[in-house]
Write a protein that holds these residues in place. Structure first.
Motif, PDB file in Angstrom:
ATOM      1  N   PRO A 534     -11.647 -20.921   2.646  1.00  0.00           N
ATOM      2  CA  PRO A 534     -11.582 -19.936   1.561  1.00  0.00           C
ATOM      3  C   PRO A 534     -11.593 -20.564   0.170  1.00  0.00           C
ATOM      4  N   HIS A 535     -11.087 -21.792   0.062  1.00  0.00           N
ATOM      5  CA  HIS A 535     -11.075 -22.467  -1.241  1.00  0.00           C
ATOM      6  C   HIS A 535     -12.500 -22.861  -1.634  1.00  0.00           C
ATOM      7  N   CYS A 536     -13.259 -23.383  -0.664  1.00  0.00           N
ATOM      8  CA  CYS A 536     -14.677 -23.676  -0.917  1.00  0.00           C
ATOM      9  C   CYS A 536     -15.435 -22.380  -1.205  1.00  0.00           C
ATOM     10  N   PHE A 537     -15.183 -21.364  -0.388  1.00  0.00           N
ATOM     11  CA  PHE A 537     -15.822 -20.057  -0.542  1.00  0.00           C
ATOM     12  C   PHE A 537     -15.588 -19.501  -1.943  1.00  0.00           C
ATOM     13  N   ASN A 538     -14.339 -19.537  -2.395  1.00  0.00           N
ATOM     14  CA  ASN A 538     -13.996 -19.010  -3.710  1.00  0.00           C
ATOM     15  C   ASN A 538     -14.661 -19.808  -4.823  1.00  0.00           C
ATOM     16  N   THR A 539     -14.662 -21.125  -4.677  1.00  0.00           N
ATOM     17  CA  THR A 539     -15.240 -21.985  -5.717  1.00  0.00           C
ATOM     18  C   THR A 539     -16.751 -21.814  -5.801  1.00  0.00           C
ATOM     19  N   LEU A 540     -17.412 -21.838  -4.651  1.00  0.00           N
ATOM     20  CA  LEU A 540     -18.872 -21.682  -4.631  1.00  0.00           C
ATOM     21  C   LEU A 540     -19.300 -20.314  -5.151  1.00  0.00           C
ATOM     22  N   ALA A 541     -18.593 -19.277  -4.733  1.00  0.00           N
ATOM     23  CA  ALA A 541     -19.008 -17.910  -5.060  1.00  0.00           C
ATOM     24  C   ALA A 541     -18.599 -17.485  -6.464  1.00  0.00           C
ATOM     25  N   ASN A 542     -17.401 -17.898  -6.903  1.00  0.00           N
ATOM     26  CA  ASN A 542     -16.845 -17.351  -8.138  1.00  0.00           C
ATOM     27  C   ASN A 542     -16.797 -18.317  -9.314  1.00  0.00           C
ATOM     28  N   GLU A 543     -16.751 -19.627  -9.023  1.00  0.00           N
ATOM     29  CA  GLU A 543     -16.577 -20.586 -10.111  1.00  0.00           C
ATOM     30  C   GLU A 543     -17.846 -21.346 -10.467  1.00  0.00           C
ATOM     31  N   TYR A 544     -18.702 -21.599  -9.486  1.00  0.00           N
ATOM     32  CA  TYR A 544     -19.944 -22.298  -9.800  1.00  0.00           C
ATOM     33  C   TYR A 544     -20.858 -21.505 -10.744  1.00  0.00           C
ATOM     34  N   PRO A 545     -20.836 -20.160 -10.708  1.00  0.00           N
ATOM     35  CA  PRO A 545     -21.641 -19.431 -11.703  1.00  0.00           C
ATOM     36  C   PRO A 545     -21.285 -19.764 -13.149  1.00  0.00           C
ATOM     37  N   GLN A 546     -20.048 -20.225 -13.404  1.00  0.00           N
ATOM     38  CA  GLN A 546     -19.663 -20.634 -14.758  1.00  0.00           C
ATOM     39  C   GLN A 546     -20.513 -21.804 -15.239  1.00  0.00           C
ATOM     40  N   LEU A 547     -21.022 -22.601 -14.265  1.00  0.00           N
ATOM     41  CA  LEU A 547     -21.827 -23.773 -14.596  1.00  0.00           C
ATOM     42  C   LEU A 547     -23.293 -23.579 -14.213  1.00  0.00           C
ATOM     43  N   GLY A 548     -23.671 -22.344 -13.942  1.00  0.00           N
ATOM     44  CA  GLY A 548     -25.069 -22.048 -13.660  1.00  0.00           C
ATOM     45  C   GLY A 548     -25.445 -22.047 -12.198  1.00  0.00           C
ATOM     46  N   GLY A 549     -24.484 -22.208 -11.309  1.00  0.00           N
ATOM     47  CA  GLY A 549     -24.787 -22.222  -9.878  1.00  0.00           C
ATOM     48  C   GLY A 549     -24.653 -20.845  -9.256  1.00  0.00           C
ATOM     49  N   GLN A 550     -25.757 -20.160  -9.076  1.00  0.00           N
ATOM     50  CA  GLN A 550     -25.754 -18.798  -8.532  1.00  0.00           C
ATOM     51  C   GLN A 550     -26.233 -18.823  -7.081  1.00  0.00           C
ATOM     52  N   PHE A 551     -25.291 -18.576  -6.165  1.00  0.00           N
ATOM     53  CA  PHE A 551     -25.637 -18.576  -4.747  1.00  0.00           C
ATOM     54  C   PHE A 551     -24.973 -17.380  -4.066  1.00  0.00           C
ATOM     55  N   GLU A 552     -25.586 -16.923  -2.982  1.00  0.00           N
ATOM     56  CA  GLU A 552     -24.970 -15.872  -2.181  1.00  0.00           C
ATOM     57  C   GLU A 552     -24.068 -16.554  -1.155  1.00  0.00           C
ATOM     58  N   VAL A 553     -22.780 -16.309  -1.256  1.00  0.00           N
ATOM     59  CA  VAL A 553     -21.818 -17.026  -0.421  1.00  0.00           C
ATOM     60  C   VAL A 553     -21.003 -16.034   0.405  1.00  0.00           C
TER      61      VAL A 553
END
Length: 698
Positions: A534-553
């Protein structure tokens, strides 16, 4: 009636002037710190969401109504403030009309003689009185004098609360006296509906003097109450709607806020970056949104009652974390305002101004700061949308990146992340070792994902390197293989998402790891990602968009529940066990994934599920979040032990969860219980995916 009008006018002008002066001071204090333009921008661009939040949270009191009867009592007291505004229009109108014409029989145009309005006014006033009684009973029953730390009012400013209850009581009884006297004199706008006022009018003598004195008393108590409110914790009457308006949506959970300096995102490659501005080291570094949090705290203690740290005898109380900052801010307020002159300030004041936010002699003790697991229980329960975790992360960022002051064990984790891109410091080549234990091939990405690959399986550091978590990884891989879902893994190309670093406060390392992973994911062409942590899930889905990383997680429980519903995975083998499910904080509260893990277990034949007392949005943390996984727990009772004690009350055969951190923490606590003879030897902790694969495989 002229003397009544003059006296009412003088009282009103004086009270409004005093309250207005205080309001101006509060505004200047709040805006003395750094700006928060992202809050205003979001509110402007998300009007429907903000309107819904006002309707549901402010007017509908959704969060408070979770707690009955106090929620119901607050609902009626709050609505009394809105509905009884019409009574003040009538009162001032009667005074003015009486002074001009001598006949104080004023009514609001159009609706002013409507019996329904008269009924609503009296009904809500009676309901308000009953609410006050309920509040008094609740406060007496839960008094810190008798309940100690168990009381959610422990640490609150209790005297102010009783004063406000007393003042509201005075406003209500004088309201009925004034309306009853008006009814007796034939000046009440309503012939029916206002059941209490008319009833009192039938027994009170017809007296103009009584009506005039009662009106002045009612207005006087209201004005004194106004002055008290703007100088007390009940300021939330005015600031709570604003705090809700400028809060993050859907709540202050999920992603950690982006680090900003003077309202702009931090660029760690900027050579002119002032390190002293990283995070929050002094109260003057607080943004106006932070001050709104201070002003809006009602000291109700719901956050405190749900906090796992507080419930295991640690010094962290989310409520007192906010109150201590607020009280300190008010002490130094005159010297925080723009243009303040500190040249004539005494040594005590200067010492207060230089007082660090965190330290042995600071506003917040380090043990308070480092006890937080970032579980989000405080934010979830706060009825006025205070963002406690944001405050904690900002202070941690300053401590870690500026003061280099944090628990020593976490330093090892940071070095491992920096050198090996995982918290354990193991070789990246070991990330694919688990694949060798499977009897089918798993695609390891070399340069690009195959065109027919549907999901990139983000294994995570724990899932690849920790023995207990590897069982979940293999179960998920096997389930996807059985369901015919084409997936691939990054293997050695995968690096830690940076969640432990960010939650510790080391934003620089998070930034470095996040950018590296975003680049890798973009290069391999990842679009859909499934993660077991869940920590990876939350970071990939919710925090990476802050740095331009848009993915469907998606989390693996979401994907597996979907595959079961579609018939691609069919649980057939019965598992005759009594199972209790533990909600991972970063899956549940932070991302609102409650149903899918339970749906999976409900489809497994033979499983009997039993919920723990604290579950779903009131679930209790395992103790590993907020980078606590890599810190020793030296204060109070261990959080994982507290959680397992609760699990054992359900007499389970198995404890299930959906997070590798929870798997480890709960497993360790259960092993301790087994060694002490307090748990049966057969009891184990497993991931939901492990249960499913047992039932699916023939």
């Amino acid at each position: 009636m002229l003397w009544v009008a003059i006296l009412a006018l003088v009282m009103t002008v004086a009270a409004v002037a005093v309250a207005g002066r205080r309001a101006l001071f509060l505004f200047k204090l709040a805006t003395s710190g750094p700006p928060a333009p992202e809050r205003i921008e979001y509110a402007k661009t998300h009007v429907p969401e903000e309107l819904k939040a006002q309707i549901v949270e402010v007017f509908g009191q959704k969060k408070l109504l979770k707690w009955t009867p106090s929620g119901i009592a607050h609902f009626f007291v709050m609505w009394a403030f809105f509905i009884l505004l019409t009574v003040y229009i009538e009162a001032y109108g009667a005074i003015i009309q009486g002074a001009i014409t001598g006949e104080p029989d004023f009514h609001i145009p159009i609706i002013g003689q409507w019996a329904v309005l008269g009924f609503l006014q009296d009904f809500i006033a009676v309901a308000c009185l009953l609410g006050l009684v309920a509040f008094a009973v609740i406060r007496i029953k839960n008094s810190p004098k008798t309940e100690g730390r168990k009381s959610r009012f422990f640490g609150s400013h209790l005297g102010g609360a009783w004063l406000v209850l007393f003042m509201i009581f005075n406003i209500i009884w004088t309201l009925f006296l004034a309306r009853g006297a008006a009814s007796a004199n034939g000046n009440l706008p309503y012939d029916s509906g206002a059941f209490v006022s008319i009833g009192l009018g039938n027994i009170l003598p017809a007296s103009t003097l009584l009506e005039e004195i009662a009106l002045l008393l009612h207005i006087g108590f209201m004005l004194v109450f106004l002055v008290i409110v703007v100088n007390s914790k009940h300021l939330h009457i005015f600031t709570a709607p604003l705090n809700v308006l400028f809060s993050r949506r859907p709540d202050g959970l999920g992603e950690a806020p982006e680090m900003r300096i003077d309202g702009k995102p931090v660029d760690f490659e900027d050579e002119d970056l002032d390190p002293e501005k990283l995070g929050r080291g002094k109260i003057g570094d607080t943004t106006w949104k932070g001050f709104l949090d201070f002003y809006s705290c009602t000291e109700c203690g719901r956050c405190q009652s749900q906090c796992p740290a507080w419930n295991t005898d640690k010094p962290l109380s989310p409520k007192m974390l906010i109150l201590d900052q607020r009280d300190h801010a008010f002490k130094v307020a005159p010297y925080l305002l723009p243009g303040a002159d500190t040249s004539h300030a005494g040594q005590d004041v200067l010492a207060l101004l230089d007082k660090p936010l965190v330290g042995e002699d600071g506003v917040i003790h380090p043990d308070v700061l480092w006890s937080c697991t970032n579980c989000g229980a405080c934010v979830e329960q706060c009825p006025v949308d205070i963002e406690h975790i944001d405050h904690i992360l900002d202070m941690r960022r300053y401590q870690v990146m500026v003061e280099s002051s944090f628990p020593s064990e976490a330093g090892v984790m940071i070095k491992n992340l920096e050198n090996k891109a995982n918290p354990w410091g193991m070789s990246e080549m070991k990330r694919a070792d688990w694949i060798e234990e499977l009897d089918f091939e798993v695609e390891v990405v070399d340069e690009k994902l195959s065109e027919d690959t549907e999901y990139l399986f983000w294994v995570g550091c724990a899932g690849a390197l920790e023995d207990r978590a590897k069982k979940t990884t293999k179960a998920v891989a096997e389930l996807l293989h059985i369901a015919g879902v084409k997936f691939a893994v990054l293997g050695p190309m995968e690096a830690c998402t940076g969640d432990p670093a960010r939650r510790l406060g080391m934003e620089f390392i998070f930034n470095m790891l996040a950018k590296q992973n975003i680049e890798t994911l973009t290069e391999v062409g990842a679009k859909k990602i499934v993660a077991t942590c869940p920590h990876c899930f939350n970071t990939l889905a919710n925090e990476y968009p802050q740095l331009g990383g848009q993915f469907e997680v998606v989390h693996h429980t979401q994907l597996l529940a979907k595959l079961v519903d579609e018939g691609k995975l069919v649980p057939i083998n019965p598992i005759e066990e009594k199972i209790t499910y533990h909600d991972p904080c970063f899956l549940g509260r932070h991302n609102k994934v409650y149903s899918q893990p339970r749906d999976i277990m409900s489809k497994v034949p033979g499983v009997q599920t039993q919920e723990m007392h604290r579950h779903k949005d009131r679930g209790f943390c395992c103790g590993a979040g907020g980078a606590r996984m890599w810190m020793e727990e030296r204060l109070g009772k261990r959080i994982n032990t507290e959680r397992v004690d609760e699990a054992l009350t359900t007499d389970p055969d198995t404890v299930s969860t959906a997070c590798p951190f929870c798997l480890v923490m709960l497993g360790d606590a259960i092993n301790e219980k087994k060694n002490g003879g307090q748990a049966k030897e057969s009891l184990e902790v497993v991931d939901v995916a492990q249960l499913l694969i047992r039932s699916v495989k023939s």
